[in-house]
Design an enzyme around this catalytic site. Sequence first.
Site, short mmCIF file in Angstrom:
data_model
loop_
_atom_site.label_atom_id
_atom_site.label_comp_id
_atom_site.label_asym_id
_atom_site.label_seq_id
_atom_site.Cartn_x
_atom_site.Cartn_y
_atom_site.Cartn_z
N ASP A 112 33.49 29.25 19.65
CA ASP A 112 34.15 30.55 19.76
C ASP A 112 35.18 30.75 18.65
O ASP A 112 35.66 31.87 18.44
CB ASP A 112 34.90 30.65 21.10
CG ASP A 112 34.15 31.48 22.12
OD1 ASP A 112 33.44 32.43 21.70
OD2 ASP A 112 34.29 31.20 23.32
N LYS A 164 23.77 34.62 27.11
CA LYS A 164 23.97 33.55 26.12
C LYS A 164 23.05 32.37 26.39
O LYS A 164 22.45 31.82 25.48
CB LYS A 164 25.45 33.10 26.14
CG LYS A 164 26.38 34.16 25.55
CD LYS A 164 27.85 33.86 25.76
CE LYS A 164 28.69 35.01 25.19
NZ LYS A 164 30.14 34.77 25.27
N GLN A 220 34.21 31.02 28.82
CA GLN A 220 34.20 32.48 28.84
C GLN A 220 35.56 33.04 29.25
O GLN A 220 36.17 32.58 30.23
CB GLN A 220 33.09 32.98 29.79
CG GLN A 220 32.84 34.47 29.76
CD GLN A 220 32.14 34.95 28.48
OE1 GLN A 220 31.57 34.19 27.72
NE2 GLN A 220 32.19 36.24 28.23
N1 L34 Z 1 34.98 32.84 25.22
N2 L34 Z 1 34.80 35.01 25.95
C1 L34 Z 1 34.49 34.08 25.04
N3 L34 Z 1 33.73 34.33 23.96
C2 L34 Z 1 33.23 35.57 23.77
O1 L34 Z 1 32.51 35.84 22.68
C3 L34 Z 1 33.48 36.57 24.72
N4 L34 Z 1 32.96 37.84 24.64
C4 L34 Z 1 33.79 38.96 25.03
C5 L34 Z 1 34.31 38.66 26.45
N5 L34 Z 1 34.68 37.28 26.63
C6 L34 Z 1 34.32 36.28 25.79
C7 L34 Z 1 31.65 38.17 24.78
O2 L34 Z 1 30.75 37.36 24.74
C8 L34 Z 1 32.81 40.12 25.01
N6 L34 Z 1 31.50 39.52 24.91
C9 L34 Z 1 30.29 40.24 24.95
C10 L34 Z 1 29.06 39.66 24.66
C11 L34 Z 1 27.88 40.39 24.71
C12 L34 Z 1 27.89 41.72 25.03
C13 L34 Z 1 29.08 42.33 25.32
C14 L34 Z 1 30.28 41.59 25.29
C15 L34 Z 1 26.60 42.49 25.08
O3 L34 Z 1 25.58 41.99 24.66
N7 L34 Z 1 26.62 43.74 25.62
C16 L34 Z 1 25.46 44.57 25.72
C17 L34 Z 1 25.52 45.43 26.97
C18 L34 Z 1 25.58 44.62 28.21
C19 L34 Z 1 25.74 45.47 29.47
O4 L34 Z 1 24.77 46.11 29.86
O5 L34 Z 1 26.84 45.47 30.04
C20 L34 Z 1 25.39 45.50 24.50
O6 L34 Z 1 24.28 45.89 24.13
O7 L34 Z 1 26.44 45.83 23.98
#
Ligand code: L34
Length: 297
Positions: free
Chosen positions: A121, A54, A98
């Site tokens: 959020d 982020k 988060q």
């Molecule tokens: N306050 N907490 C708050 N706001 C959020 O919006 C989140 N979330 C969830 C968990 N806690 C939070 C996130 O940001 C889940 N989440 C999130 C964000 C980005 C990705 C996954 C979950 C992401 O970009 N994942 C990658 C893979 C990353 C890896 O290698 O593990 C993808 O391509 O899906």
Amino acid sequence: MPAQLISGRDIAATIREEIRERVAALKESAGRVPGLATVLVGDDPASQLYVGMKKKAALAAGIHSQQIQLPGDTPQDELLGVVHGLNANPEIHGILVQLPLPDHIDEQAVLVAVDPAKDVDGFHPVNVGKLSTGALDVLAPCTPWGVVQMLLRTGNDPSGKHVVVVGRSNIVGRPMASLLLRRGRGGDATVTVAHSRTPDLPRVTREADILIVAVGRPDTVTADMVKPGAVVIDVGTNRVDAPDTERGYRVVGDVDFEAVKEVAGWITPVPGGVGPMTIAMLLSNTVDAFTASLDRD
Ligand code: L34
């Protein structure tokens, strides 16, 4: 594979470029840039990864970024103090705490402490209430808001469609349903929300023109649960052990991708699907919060 792939990675890159241009124009006209603060309590590796992504995305878009890292045993009062400080900071327009937070912290108390105008959020009860009563001028939670953008930008307008959402979490399932129920662009769907107590889940999911799965368990949706040609959006991000890989784990969604892609008309991958969209919409919300603050000045 019959299904067309919906690349969240590509759509997110487009949106992030649009945001970068918007921020540059705002810098010209307003003489200031949006600011985003992320707060991370503890050292959960997945949370650290997401918060790091982020921050990187914010900086690449020209958004000022402040990352606050607190020890896992930080008292709740101290965390609330940090949030109050960010509420009062004129350089910060978006605040993200988060989740999940450590067990000793009352999550709701922290989310209520965030100024609703800076709640990028969309988790503050005022914003939750506005969204669920159909408001259009509200900061919407990033993950479901990203799903709406994915649908619209692939020509899969949810208007008039039967959308089945599997999962009723506050982060995804509930706000997803609220967004899809709103009047106007990105909404106007017929929405069913299914969950762990739904009897005969396959019967319900097979009704879906658009199936959105946010449960947090691999292989929750199998090929027999999907109507041929349906749009399948996989919100899950599950880490499963993979000793043969460098990181020691793989990231998989909630959908049996290999089998379902043979039945679906459209499908999102994991990784590279909804995850990157979550981050893009966080930046979008931060710019929206910033422009709203300019209007109030
Ligand atoms: N306050 N907490 C708050 N706001 C959020 O919006 C989140 N979330 C969830 C968990 N806690 C939070 C996130 O940001 C889940 N989440 C999130 C964000 C980005 C990705 C996954 C979950 C992401 O970009 N994942 C990658 C893979 C990353 C890896 O290698 O593990 C993808 O391509 O899906």
